[in-house]
Scaffold this active site. Structure first.
Site, PDB file in Angstrom:
ATOM      1  N   HIS A   1       7.081   4.753 -33.243  1.00 23.42           N
ATOM      2  CA  HIS A   1       7.093   4.782 -31.744  1.00 23.42           C
ATOM      3  C   HIS A   1       8.404   5.494 -31.495  1.00 23.42           C
ATOM      4  O   HIS A   1       8.380   6.053 -30.369  1.00 23.42           O
ATOM      5  CB  HIS A   1       6.903   3.440 -31.294  1.00 23.42           C
ATOM      6  CG  HIS A   1       5.670   2.825 -31.490  1.00 23.42           C
ATOM      7  ND1 HIS A   1       5.167   1.607 -31.927  1.00 23.42           N
ATOM      8  CD2 HIS A   1       4.278   3.651 -31.854  1.00 23.42           C
ATOM      9  CE1 HIS A   1       3.887   1.429 -32.211  1.00 23.42           C
ATOM     10  NE2 HIS A   1       3.237   2.840 -32.060  1.00 23.42           N
TER      11      HIS A   1
ATOM     12  N   HIS B   1      -6.335   7.031 -34.394  1.00 24.67           N
ATOM     13  CA  HIS B   1      -6.537   5.594 -34.789  1.00 24.67           C
ATOM     14  C   HIS B   1      -5.657   4.526 -33.981  1.00 24.67           C
ATOM     15  O   HIS B   1      -4.458   4.085 -34.133  1.00 24.67           O
ATOM     16  CB  HIS B   1      -6.072   5.246 -36.399  1.00 24.67           C
ATOM     17  CG  HIS B   1      -6.648   6.127 -37.287  1.00 24.67           C
ATOM     18  ND1 HIS B   1      -6.725   7.623 -37.367  1.00 24.67           N
ATOM     19  CD2 HIS B   1      -7.979   5.860 -38.068  1.00 24.67           C
ATOM     20  CE1 HIS B   1      -7.536   7.956 -38.311  1.00 24.67           C
ATOM     21  NE2 HIS B   1      -8.450   7.059 -38.692  1.00 24.67           N
TER      22      HIS B   1
ATOM     23  N   SER C   1       0.759   2.645 -29.807  1.00 27.17           N
ATOM     24  CA  SER C   1       1.110   4.102 -29.398  1.00 27.17           C
ATOM     25  C   SER C   1       0.376   4.205 -27.987  1.00 27.17           C
ATOM     26  O   SER C   1       0.882   5.101 -27.171  1.00 27.17           O
ATOM     27  CB  SER C   1       0.539   4.924 -30.396  1.00 27.17           C
ATOM     28  OG  SER C   1      -0.325   4.769 -31.249  1.00 27.17           O
TER      29      SER C   1
ATOM     30  N   GLU D   1     -10.843   4.566 -31.406  1.00 23.95           N
ATOM     31  CA  GLU D   1     -10.865   3.177 -32.311  1.00 23.95           C
ATOM     32  C   GLU D   1     -12.228   2.979 -32.593  1.00 23.95           C
ATOM     33  O   GLU D   1     -12.961   2.679 -31.914  1.00 23.95           O
ATOM     34  CB  GLU D   1     -10.271   2.155 -31.536  1.00 23.95           C
ATOM     35  CG  GLU D   1     -10.246   0.993 -32.178  1.00 23.95           C
ATOM     36  CD  GLU D   1      -9.405   1.117 -33.541  1.00 23.95           C
ATOM     37  OE1 GLU D   1      -9.909   0.532 -34.513  1.00 23.95           O
ATOM     38  OE2 GLU D   1      -8.510   1.469 -33.672  1.00 23.95           O
TER      39      GLU D   1
ATOM     40  N   ASP E   1     -15.146   8.387 -34.998  1.00 21.88           N
ATOM     41  CA  ASP E   1     -14.440   8.387 -36.250  1.00 21.88           C
ATOM     42  C   ASP E   1     -13.155   9.442 -35.639  1.00 21.88           C
ATOM     43  O   ASP E   1     -13.368  10.296 -35.184  1.00 21.88           O
ATOM     44  CB  ASP E   1     -15.013   9.353 -37.206  1.00 21.88           C
ATOM     45  CG  ASP E   1     -14.151   9.932 -38.391  1.00 21.88           C
ATOM     46  OD1 ASP E   1     -13.042   9.334 -38.507  1.00 21.88           O
ATOM     47  OD2 ASP E   1     -14.474  10.762 -39.087  1.00 21.88           O
ATOM     48  N   GLY E   2     -11.760   8.941 -35.891  1.00 28.27           N
ATOM     49  CA  GLY E   2     -10.531   9.498 -35.448  1.00 28.27           C
ATOM     50  C   GLY E   2     -10.539  11.045 -36.016  1.00 28.27           C
ATOM     51  O   GLY E   2     -10.102  11.831 -35.254  1.00 28.27           O
TER      52      GLY E   2
ATOM     53  N   ASP F   1      -2.486   8.289 -37.539  1.00 32.50           N
ATOM     54  CA  ASP F   1      -1.984   6.918 -38.228  1.00 32.50           C
ATOM     55  C   ASP F   1      -3.035   6.087 -38.695  1.00 32.50           C
ATOM     56  O   ASP F   1      -3.085   4.907 -38.052  1.00 32.50           O
ATOM     57  CB  ASP F   1      -0.933   6.454 -37.392  1.00 32.50           C
ATOM     58  CG  ASP F   1      -1.221   5.809 -35.970  1.00 32.50           C
ATOM     59  OD1 ASP F   1      -2.362   6.312 -35.614  1.00 32.50           O
ATOM     60  OD2 ASP F   1      -0.775   5.154 -35.814  1.00 32.50           O
TER      61      ASP F   1
END
Length: 280
Positions: free
Chosen positions: A19, A42, A100, A118, A143-144, A164
């Site tokens: 971060h 994500h 984030s 998500e 799906d990210g 991530d």
């Protein structure tokens, strides 16, 4: 695998590093008036109660953000990161840690956009609730990695892409280089932030080498270890791979990383790494 919940790990040393890099990159893009997209593959729930059963079970935040929070003399470069957290923790006690998406929400301007993804049902619902009144944001239960295909390039041709995953799905290590190469073909000027854990050094290094050999230019690495590498269960280190790093980022991290190691490496057995993996 949809059992992973970041609420067990929120605010740990890996989150702190991730971060800080994120806030520095957002600030750099804000130096120009032109809007940009923040894409988070994500996203998690967005906000985490540190007195929750999950957070207290692992206690990971105690050796992460809690150590930073106790410092009276922090580097000026951490001011943005800490000021965002203080908006949700106005008193001395640390109650919430922000993921984030909420960090980006606080920092992005009216003209900027957020694209958040998500898959976990509970975390997706919490994330939607956090952003229900934010017209800049779109929240997807998808799906990210697929978002890297469908949402790039952004209309503004400027953007920060945070990748991530939990890495509890073992093929995440293989998915990232492939997804990154495809995304880069679509949007070569974006700032890509790839977070990685060091649980198995061999597995992590193989992924990093695939990224280095991808043909992508301008790649930097920032890694913080709080313990030596070992073969035992658990994360000893984490890092950020940054593609197209803002021009000041490496210099900023030269100031931040020694300080972070001093505070978070309480046993003084770890190390830090600042490295240009691929130049222009």
């Amino acid at each position: 695998m949809l059992s992973y919940r970041h609420s067990y790990h929120a605010g740990n040393h890996a989150d702190v590093l991730k971060h800080i890099v994120l806030t520095l990159c957002i600030n750099a893009l804000k130096e120009k008036e032109k809007p940009f997209l923040y894409l988070d593959t994500h996203s998690g729930a967005g906000r985490y109660l540190l007195q929750s059963e999950h957070a207290e079970k692992t206690g990971e935040f105690l050796s992460g953000i809690n150590l930073i929070w106790q410092q009276s003399d922090t580097p000026e470069l951490l001011n943005t990161y800490l000021s965002v957290l203080k908006r949700y923790n106005p008193f001395d006690n640390l109650k919430y840690y922000l993921g984030s998406p909420l960090i980006a929400k606080q920092l992005l301007r009216e003209q900027d956009k957020l694209n958040l993804t998500e898959l976990h049902s509970t975390d997706y619902s919490l994330l939607r609730q956090e952003f229900s009144k934010d017209k800049r944001a779109k929240v997807f239960k998808e799906d990210g990695f697929a978002q890297l295909k469908s949402k790039l390039p952004p209309e503004s041709r400027r953007g920060i892409i945070l990748i991530d995953p939990s890495y509890e799905i073992k093929d995440d290590y293989q998915k990232i280089p492939k997804a990154l190469i495809e995304a880069y073909k679509r949007f070569a000027t974006g700032v890509y932030l790839i977070w990685y854990p060091v649980v198995s050094r061999t597995q992590t290094q193989k992924m990093i080498e695939q990224i280095i050999n991808s043909g992508i230019k301008r790649i930097s690495q920032f890694e913080l270890a709080v313990k030596p590498d070992n073969n035992q269960k658990g994360m000893t280190a984490s890092g950020m791979i940054v593609i197209n790093p803002p021009w000041k980022l490496n210099e900023q991290m030269q100031t931040i990383m020694p300080w972070l190691k001093n505070i978070l490496d309480t046993e003084k057995t770890g190390n830090y790494l600042i490295k240009e993996l691929v130049s222009e």
